[in-house]
Design an enzyme around this catalytic site. Structure first.
Site, PDB file in Angstrom:
ATOM      1  N   SER A  53     -22.994  -3.510 -29.487  1.00  0.00           N
ATOM      2  CA  SER A  53     -23.222  -4.436 -30.604  1.00  0.00           C
ATOM      3  C   SER A  53     -22.684  -5.840 -30.304  1.00  0.00           C
ATOM      4  CB  SER A  53     -22.631  -3.877 -31.896  1.00  0.00           C
ATOM      5  OG  SER A  53     -21.292  -3.511 -31.724  1.00  0.00           O
ATOM      6  N   GLU A  75     -25.547  -4.059 -18.350  1.00  0.00           N
ATOM      7  CA  GLU A  75     -25.458  -2.822 -19.152  1.00  0.00           C
ATOM      8  C   GLU A  75     -26.236  -1.707 -18.457  1.00  0.00           C
ATOM      9  OE1 GLU A  75     -25.018   0.206 -21.316  1.00  0.00           O
ATOM     10  OE2 GLU A  75     -23.952  -1.573 -22.039  1.00  0.00           O
ATOM     11  N   GLN A  83     -23.959   3.248 -33.907  1.00  0.00           N
ATOM     12  CA  GLN A  83     -23.052   4.388 -34.036  1.00  0.00           C
ATOM     13  C   GLN A  83     -22.493   4.644 -35.442  1.00  0.00           C
ATOM     14  OE1 GLN A  83     -20.139   4.453 -30.818  1.00  0.00           O
ATOM     15  NE2 GLN A  83     -21.620   3.522 -29.451  1.00  0.00           N
ATOM     16  N   VAL A 118     -20.420  -2.502 -14.410  1.00  0.00           N
ATOM     17  CA  VAL A 118     -19.422  -3.420 -13.838  1.00  0.00           C
ATOM     18  C   VAL A 118     -18.327  -2.585 -13.177  1.00  0.00           C
ATOM     19  CG1 VAL A 118     -17.804  -5.285 -14.327  1.00  0.00           C
ATOM     20  CG2 VAL A 118     -19.817  -4.989 -15.764  1.00  0.00           C
ATOM     21  N   CYS A 201     -13.526   2.735 -35.403  1.00  0.00           N
ATOM     22  CA  CYS A 201     -13.727   3.189 -36.781  1.00  0.00           C
ATOM     23  C   CYS A 201     -12.704   4.234 -37.205  1.00  0.00           C
ATOM     24  CB  CYS A 201     -15.127   3.713 -37.014  1.00  0.00           C
ATOM     25  SG  CYS A 201     -15.398   3.883 -38.792  1.00  0.00           S
ATOM     26  N   ASP A 336     -14.400  -3.882 -29.483  1.00  0.00           N
ATOM     27  CA  ASP A 336     -13.455  -2.786 -29.254  1.00  0.00           C
ATOM     28  C   ASP A 336     -12.613  -2.924 -27.994  1.00  0.00           C
ATOM     29  OD1 ASP A 336     -14.753  -1.844 -31.457  1.00  0.00           O
ATOM     30  OD2 ASP A 336     -15.626  -0.065 -30.520  1.00  0.00           O
ATOM     31  N   LYS A 344     -11.317  -1.474 -35.081  1.00  0.00           N
ATOM     32  CA  LYS A 344     -12.447  -1.618 -34.171  1.00  0.00           C
ATOM     33  C   LYS A 344     -13.712  -1.080 -34.847  1.00  0.00           C
ATOM     34  CE  LYS A 344      -9.270  -1.070 -30.249  1.00  0.00           C
ATOM     35  NZ  LYS A 344      -9.312  -2.432 -29.694  1.00  0.00           N
ATOM     36  N   THR A 345     -14.466  -1.979 -35.505  1.00  0.00           N
ATOM     37  CA  THR A 345     -15.678  -1.571 -36.227  1.00  0.00           C
ATOM     38  C   THR A 345     -16.813  -2.552 -35.937  1.00  0.00           C
ATOM     39  OG1 THR A 345     -15.256  -2.928 -38.200  1.00  0.00           O
ATOM     40  CG2 THR A 345     -14.234  -0.730 -38.153  1.00  0.00           C
ATOM     41  N   ALA A 346     -18.053  -2.135 -36.278  1.00  0.00           N
ATOM     42  CA  ALA A 346     -19.209  -3.020 -36.113  1.00  0.00           C
ATOM     43  C   ALA A 346     -19.092  -4.230 -37.042  1.00  0.00           C
ATOM     44  CB  ALA A 346     -20.497  -2.252 -36.402  1.00  0.00           C
ATOM     45  N   CYS A 379     -14.616  -0.963 -43.416  1.00  0.00           N
ATOM     46  CA  CYS A 379     -14.785   0.454 -43.150  1.00  0.00           C
ATOM     47  C   CYS A 379     -15.339   1.111 -44.406  1.00  0.00           C
ATOM     48  CB  CYS A 379     -13.432   1.071 -42.784  1.00  0.00           C
ATOM     49  SG  CYS A 379     -13.576   2.816 -42.351  1.00  0.00           S
TER      50      CYS A 379
END
Length: 450
Positions: A53, A75, A83, A118, A201, A336, A344-346, A379
């Protein structure tokens, strides 16, 4: 009428409807610009590591800053997943197929997709190396590598997932196993775990517990279920206001919460889970289960742990207000993989993306970043199949709520927003670089409410 608009009324609803229409128009017009195939190059103005994201959102924003041909995304994965919806997949409320799309479809058109992993970062020389031996240099680097799931740090996993009655909403390969375990449940202990590491999350480990309890009630199995939440933490939630509301639900629904309990082993063939007591190192307890939901330990991706951009704990070391790296001024982090002291969330990634966009644009002009990230994260605590407590807060664990009502109450409108509205917002606006979080909505909803 969208659930978001339904949550408000009058002129505010009309204004919000206009905003959503405008966003949809902006998003659809973007699809008209298809970039022609570009010659491969080994240098980019902006190199983005990670196609999750944060990576895709920043690639979209950087494309508008420097042009698509000057941006690349590294990627390896063929599919991109939304998610946050996996909580509902694990509870049978959504299909797993609805959560994923081909990575090729979310890479901004004209931006180079380097399909590789990477393996080394060399910020002193402004370059990185990939697993296919390619060296790529950059002027500006955005690190968006996410977080690593470490199932193997629990003895008996991940091989234990081959057995029934165990699942995990955190992985695409195990989320449907949660739903199967829920359906197969007859009687006994249903155990839900929270590990002794930072995780993405932090609400998700308990959301599936509330949904499971609701499912047991719906199917007449509730009286035969002993529902246990074993968490390594010392509190149910980090923000007092929402913690109080959750503890009320826990009491009302007769759920058992054990604090400072960390899952160290799963004996899947015997259906046993082993927990260590964090207050008494060395002391363990074995609990048999009829259903087990595992939240794995997590850590910074291995490639970052040993790199010059990491702090002592392995996370990308960035300024918490600007997201610029503390040592390398042309390196930035989002999401994240960073050491930002927030959840750590979208939703946090969305808010960070707007700040980071502004930070980079000023640095490109040799100016000082001014926009400051306040740690905003959100959240949506799913407490049933039609109820959500929408937790929103800042770096100080103080509520930072968008709507003009008490968000610590369970609401259908917030569930509909989580289940229906947020995925649309994610795919159509956030990934295209047009959603930087709800700060402007918050100002709007709270006009005259001081």
């Amino acid at each position: 009428m969208t659930p978001l608009v339904a949550a408000v009324s009058g002129p505010r609803a009309r204004l919000l409807t206009c905003f959503l229409r405008l966003g949809a128009q902006q998003a659809s017009s973007l699809q008209l610009h298809t970039g022609a195939g570009l010659a491969a190059t080994n240098h980019y103005e902006v190199l983005v590591l990670g196609g999750g994201s944060g990576g895709i959102t920043m690639a979209s924003r950087m494309k508008r800053r420097v042009g698509a041909e000057n941006v690349a995304v590294v990627e390896p994965s063929e599919r991109h997943f939304y998610q946050p919806i996996w909580t509902l997949v694990g509870a049978g409320a959504k299909q797993l197929s609805s959560s994923g799309r081909p990575t090729a479809s979310v890479i901004p058109s004209g931006v180079e997709w380097i399909k590789a992993r990477v393996v080394e970062l060399n910020p002193d020389k402004n370059c990185i190396r990939t697993d296919n031996g390619k060296e790529i240099s950059y002027r500006y680097l955005i690190i968006a590598l996410g977080i690593q799931l470490d199932y193997e740090k629990i003895k008996g996993l991940p091989e234990g997932f081959a057995h029934p009655k165990i699942g995990s909403n955190y992985s695409v390969s195990t989320v449907e196993k949660t739903w199967k375990a829920l359906q197969d449940f007859q009687e006994g202990n249903a155990i839900f775990t929270f590990p002794n590491t930072p995780i993405k999350c932090a609400g998700a480990p308990q959301k599936i517990m509330y949904l499971s309890e609701a499912y047991f009630r719906k199917t007449g199995k509730r009286s035969k279920a002993n529902i246990i939440f074993n968490t390594s933490l010392g509190a149910i939630f980090g923000v007092k206001k929402y913690a109080g509301a959750l503890l009320d639900i826990i009491q009302e629904r007769n759920l058992t919460v054990n604090y400072k309990q960390n899952l160290v082993e799963v004996r899947a063939e015997k259906q046993e889970a082993v927990f260590e007591n964090l207050d008494k190192p060395g002391e363990t307890q074995v609990i048999s289960y009829e259903m087990l939901h595992v939240t794995p330990p997590m850590s910074s991706p291995d490639v970052l742990k040993s790199s010059p951009v990491a702090d002592a704990a392995g996370w990308v070391d960035v300024d918490k207000e600007t997201l610029q790296h503390k040592k390398y001024p042309n390196v930035f982090g989002i999401g994240d993989c960073t050491n930002l002291p927030t959840s750590k969330t979208a939703a946090a990634v969305a808010a960070q993306s707007g700040i980071l966009d502004k930070t980079i644009s000023l640095i490109m002009k040799n100016e000082t970043p001014v926009k400051k990230y306040d740690g905003y994260t959100s959240c949506p605590l799913v407490t049933g199949y039609s109820r959500v407590i929408l937790a929103e807060f800042d770096y100080n664990a103080q509520p930072l709520e968008t709507f003009p009502f008490d968000q610590s109450k369970e609401r259908l409108s917030m569930y509909l927003m989580k289940a229906e509205m947020m995925p649309l917002l994610y795919w159509n606006m956030m990934l295209r670089g047009y959603w930087g979080g709800p700060a402007f909505l918050r100002k709007f909803f709270h006009l005259g409410m001081h």
